[in-house]
Structures are given as structure tokens and as C-alpha cells.
Write a protein that holds these residues in place. Sequence first.
Motif, short mmCIF file in Angstrom:
data_model
loop_
_atom_site.label_atom_id
_atom_site.label_comp_id
_atom_site.label_asym_id
_atom_site.label_seq_id
_atom_site.Cartn_x
_atom_site.Cartn_y
_atom_site.Cartn_z
N TRP A 33 72.20 72.30 30.56
CA TRP A 33 73.06 71.04 30.77
C TRP A 33 72.92 70.24 29.45
O TRP A 33 73.98 69.67 28.84
CB TRP A 33 72.89 70.34 31.87
N HIS A 34 71.89 70.08 28.85
CA HIS A 34 71.86 69.38 27.52
C HIS A 34 72.27 70.01 26.42
O HIS A 34 72.73 69.36 25.57
CB HIS A 34 70.18 69.39 27.28
N GLN A 36 75.29 72.32 26.91
CA GLN A 36 76.76 72.65 27.04
C GLN A 36 77.18 71.60 27.99
O GLN A 36 77.86 72.18 29.36
CB GLN A 36 76.83 73.74 27.50
N LEU A 37 76.99 70.35 28.01
CA LEU A 37 77.21 69.51 29.11
C LEU A 37 78.49 69.53 29.39
O LEU A 37 79.04 69.31 30.55
CB LEU A 37 76.59 67.89 28.77
N PRO A 38 79.45 69.58 28.62
CA PRO A 38 81.40 69.40 28.85
C PRO A 38 81.43 70.61 29.73
O PRO A 38 82.09 70.32 30.71
CB PRO A 38 81.73 69.23 27.65
N LEU A 39 80.83 71.78 29.31
CA LEU A 39 81.09 72.89 30.10
C LEU A 39 80.68 72.90 31.41
O LEU A 39 81.25 73.29 32.48
CB LEU A 39 80.89 74.35 29.30
N VAL A 41 79.81 70.14 33.18
CA VAL A 41 80.89 69.25 33.95
C VAL A 41 82.19 69.81 34.51
O VAL A 41 82.35 69.80 35.75
CB VAL A 41 81.06 67.98 33.23
N LEU A 42 82.96 70.69 33.53
CA LEU A 42 84.04 71.12 33.88
C LEU A 42 83.85 72.17 35.08
O LEU A 42 84.60 72.10 35.89
CB LEU A 42 84.54 71.80 32.62
#
Length: 132
Positions: A33-34, A36-39, A41-42
Motif C-alpha cells: 500500500w505504501h 502503490q496506494l492509488p492502485l 484504493v482502485l
Amino acid sequence: MSFILRWLFALILLAATYNPTPFNFVRWATTSWHEQLPLAVLLGLVLFVGYVIYLRATLRSIGGFGMLLVLALVGAILWVLWDYGLFDLSDPKLMTWVGILALSLVLGVGLSWSIIRRKLSGQYDVQDDDEV
């Protein structure tokens, strides 16, 4: 055939979210998550939309009591399999897959209930006026 597809998509949704292998959203998101946070979340939102679709349809078609009834039926089948020695409860990975299978059956039945009921009874469900 339509029930099998709905059940299979429910199984894929649940297994993609979490399963005992390293290949699932929960493990991937907690480790990445740290970076690739946008991916994350998506993909989390895509899974959430899938759950909303399945849970809403299941609650509208068979309700909470129906969900418990389907789970009880699956539980009774598993109990019989265990009683005859065809099922081992000591393997946690197997139990995780059994739980995923049981929940996917509940969601598959819930999403397919109108079709199943129509084929069994010959009666169509009536749409609510506020959804037209």
C-alpha cells in the motif's frame, strides 16, 4: 448454467479478496500500500462494488434469514461429510477454502434466487415502483 456463472463470479470475488495463498488483495495491499496506494484504493473499490452488488441482490432476494438458511444447509452438508470421515477439520487452509466456498454459495444463490424461483414456480417477481 446461469447459476454456475453467478456462483463462479462470487467465488472469484471472495477468493480475490482473501485466500490462504499469497495471491490475494488483502496480502498484496497490506504489503504494497505504501508503494502503490492509488492502485490499492482502485482495486479495493472495484472489490467493494462487487460486494455491494452481490450483497444487495442477496439481501433483496432471500434476506438475512435466507442467507442464514443457506449457510445452515451448507454447514449441515459439511457436518455430514465430516461425520462420515470424508472431511478433515484440522487443516486451516482447507477450512479457509471451505469458508470461501460456503460464502460464495450463499451469494450465488442470493443473486440467482429470482431465476430459480421462477423456474420452480412459474411465477415472475414484480419490480418495485421506486426503481423504474
